[in-house]
Design an enzyme around this catalytic site. Structure first.
Site, short mmCIF file in Angstrom:
data_model
loop_
_atom_site.label_atom_id
_atom_site.label_comp_id
_atom_site.label_asym_id
_atom_site.label_seq_id
_atom_site.Cartn_x
_atom_site.Cartn_y
_atom_site.Cartn_z
N ASP A 1 15.37 -9.82 -2.30
CA ASP A 1 15.27 -10.40 -0.96
C ASP A 1 16.12 -9.53 -0.04
OD1 ASP A 1 15.40 -11.81 1.41
OD2 ASP A 1 16.09 -13.69 0.50
N ASP B 1 3.83 1.72 15.52
CA ASP B 1 3.45 2.00 16.91
C ASP B 1 3.52 0.76 17.79
OD1 ASP B 1 1.17 1.11 15.26
OD2 ASP B 1 0.01 1.26 17.12
N MET C 1 0.82 -1.21 0.00
CA MET C 1 0.00 0.00 0.00
C MET C 1 0.86 1.26 0.00
SD MET C 1 -2.68 1.26 2.94
CE MET C 1 -3.71 -0.20 2.83
N TRP D 1 -2.22 2.71 11.99
CA TRP D 1 -3.61 2.84 11.51
C TRP D 1 -3.63 3.29 10.04
CZ3 TRP D 1 -7.94 4.52 15.34
CH2 TRP D 1 -7.80 3.83 16.56
N TYR E 1 5.00 -9.51 16.51
CA TYR E 1 5.16 -8.49 15.48
C TYR E 1 5.88 -7.27 16.03
CZ TYR E 1 3.81 -4.62 12.42
OH TYR E 1 3.83 -3.50 11.62
#
Length: 302
Positions: free
Chosen positions: A35, A99, A12, A148, A122
């Protein structure tokens, strides 16, 4: 002309960066092209570059709980590999982080120098990536944290809410997670400011300003779509138990932009209003977002 290597160009943010940075000598690579954990391949790719932007990441937050090695490989070993190559060739490295490196327990915006305390696999792998840059190439690495994120290219929260609106009279969305909805194109513009600056190191927070919760975010999406915001019903995270914990507080401070003499991020409401026709084209009214008559909700990790 500034020579830029972009990794993660298929995502994105990568799509928006490719568009925003069109005026530069840009080499955009996807996972299939490069890679980022292959040191020899990365060295060759970085050799002729002035700036490297790392938008590649393992972002499957829940799946990371059962794939920690793969998440660590991409989110920590990858940045370390890029940092070594950038140090060798004296290229600036701009690395996108998250975050999730914080514990989510704050009640005021996180300053850029807040100690990391991740609570998920993560988050720990992304924190390890930041630490690798600070250890290997502190003088030439810039970290920009986001949260977000939504945008035109890929799955995102506004689109999910509007798709669900077609089949559900009401939607339950959490109120106990607070953050900053961030348009990926605005983040790409923030990264361009860093590219155009003479800043070589430091931490910046790449989120739109202000704060809201997922429930109120969804209501604003419905309002822009000309739908009844009261169809969004409040609930808590207890109703959506996930393998990986979500931060209750994801509000990031933006002091570093002003200190550096750069433009600070604009409010999330302004960004969403501008983004809406391209992010949610099926719901955009020809007279503008929210015009009269226009036609698992806990967010998508960066």
């Amino acid at each position: 002309m500034t020579r830029i290597l972009l990794t993660g160009a298929g995502g994105m943010l990568g799509h928006d960066l490719h568009s925003i940075l069109h005026e530069y000598d840009l080499t955009a690579t996807t996972r299939a092209d490069l890679d980022i954990t292959d040191q020899d391949a990365v060295d060759r790719a970085v050799a002729d570059c002035d700036v490297v932007i790392n938008a590649a990441a393992y972002t499957r937050v829940d799946q990371a709980e059962t794939e920690p090695e793969e998440a660590l490989r991409i989110n920590a070993e990858g940045p370390a590999t890029l940092a070594r190559a950038c140090a060798t060739h004296q290229a600036r490295l701009i690395h996108v982080s998250t975050d999730y490196v914080f514990d989510g327990s704050a009640t005021t915006p996180y300053p850029e120098d807040t100690a990391r305390n991740p609570q998920s696999v993560y988050g720990r792998t992304k924190a390890a990536g930041e630490e690798a840059l600070e250890e290997i190439y502190p003088e030439g690495s810039l970290i920009i944290r986001t949260a977000w994120l939504y945008g035109t290219h890929g799955k995102h929260f506004p689109g999910t809410m509007l798709e669900l609106s077609k089949t559900h009279d009401t939607l339950s969305v959490v109120t106990d997670q607070v953050g900053q909805p961030t348009w990926s194109r605005d983040l790409a513009r923030m990264i361009k400011r860093l590219v155009d600056s003479d800043i070589h190191s430091g931490v910046f927070h790449g989120t739109n300003s202000g704060r809201t919760n997922w429930c109120d975010f969804a209501k604003e999406v419905f309002r822009l779509a000309g739908l009844d915001p009261e169809r969004i019903q409040p609930t808590t995270s207890d109703a959506f138990v996930r393998p990986a914990p979500r931060p209750a507080w994801s509000v990031l401070g933006h002091d570093a932009w002003g200190v550096a003499g750069l433009e600070t991020p604009r409010p999330w409401q302004d960004a969403l209003a501008e983004a809406f026709p391209t992010v949610c084209p099926d719901f955009a009214h020809p007279d503008g977002p929210g015009a009269p008559g226009s036609a698992d909700p806990t967010g998508v990790a960066p």
